[in-house]
Design a protein around this motif. Sequence first.
Motif, short mmCIF file in Angstrom:
data_model
loop_
_atom_site.label_atom_id
_atom_site.label_comp_id
_atom_site.label_asym_id
_atom_site.label_seq_id
_atom_site.Cartn_x
_atom_site.Cartn_y
_atom_site.Cartn_z
N ASP A 179 0.83 -1.20 0.00
CA ASP A 179 0.00 0.00 0.00
C ASP A 179 0.87 1.25 0.00
O ASP A 179 0.51 2.26 -0.61
N ARG A 182 2.20 1.75 -3.63
CA ARG A 182 1.11 2.04 -4.56
C ARG A 182 0.55 3.44 -4.33
O ARG A 182 0.40 4.23 -5.26
N ARG A 183 0.26 3.73 -3.07
CA ARG A 183 -0.28 5.06 -2.75
C ARG A 183 0.78 6.15 -2.92
O ARG A 183 0.47 7.26 -3.34
N MET A 187 0.11 9.32 -5.19
CA MET A 187 0.01 10.65 -4.59
C MET A 187 0.79 11.71 -5.37
O MET A 187 0.54 12.90 -5.22
N SER A 193 -1.42 16.83 -2.30
CA SER A 193 -0.35 16.14 -1.58
C SER A 193 0.80 17.07 -1.21
O SER A 193 1.78 16.65 -0.63
#
Length: 303
Positions: A179, A182-183, A187, A193
């Motif tokens: 995660d 991937r994030r 972002m 962000s």
Amino acid sequence: LALTFPRRSRLIDQPSPPPPALVPTLEADCIWQRGPSAEEAAAGWVHVYDANAMYLSAAGLVVVGTGDPVHADAPAFDPKRPGYWRVEPPESANRFLPDLFDPSGSNAAHGRRGARWFTTPTLAYAAELGCQFTPLAGWLYPERTRFYERWAAQIRDARAALLDSRDPDAAAVLAAVKDTYRRGIGMLAVRTSRLMHRPDHRHAIVAVARVTLMRKAAAVGDGEGRWPLAIGTDALAYASADPDPIAACPGGLRLGTGLGEFKVYGSLPMAEALPLLRPGARPGELLEAARKSMEVTGDGSQA
């Protein structure tokens, strides 16, 4: 996770993104399939192989720009200079692979033609293939760096350690690690962000990931005469007479858990795959059916 440039103490710089960077779909994944030949249709099976952490691998390889991008009219193409180049895309020469300049088919589907913007990694691979193009304009960066190399190496090592761990909590931690990358890459395209808004970097990572996959598929095709029936982001589907997906794996796709390696994603009898390989269809149905078939038979592997 805050990262710094080598020999610099500040966070990633924040120049104003050039106009091409603000087009989310400018660099797209391969979403493509084709109809099988008579020989492939008689093969008996379709096996799907999934590239491990494709974007993480690309993040470790990508060269990205720093500093304020500079607009240029008709610049000479430089495969080592990060940025965007506006070119008239050549026609795709290989019908056994997606169009490098329209990998998802969205431009062809909407009748979009003419000059478009592309990142350096896409055009560098096109030049490698012998494609002829002349940049009409560019948004180019004065400096370059492998900014994500250290971050990708840290995530890679954590992933490898967790895959080898027998700790009962390792699976949950591995999911968190997945995660994270991937994030983290996603972002880069999100304006809110703040410190990490670099849509140009995300475009470059997507392009490197796609080019790397296409290069491997082309090497298998040229070396073994086997071409994918479908490509869905990081998954390649091949016809085979062998029902065993491990034995049937093309020699050019190394099976394993490491970055740059592949795992078996699923398998499907060709009789069930043929209706899904209809002209104009997207590969999602085929890939999902192969995955579910593997789950039912219990022959799948996790990597």
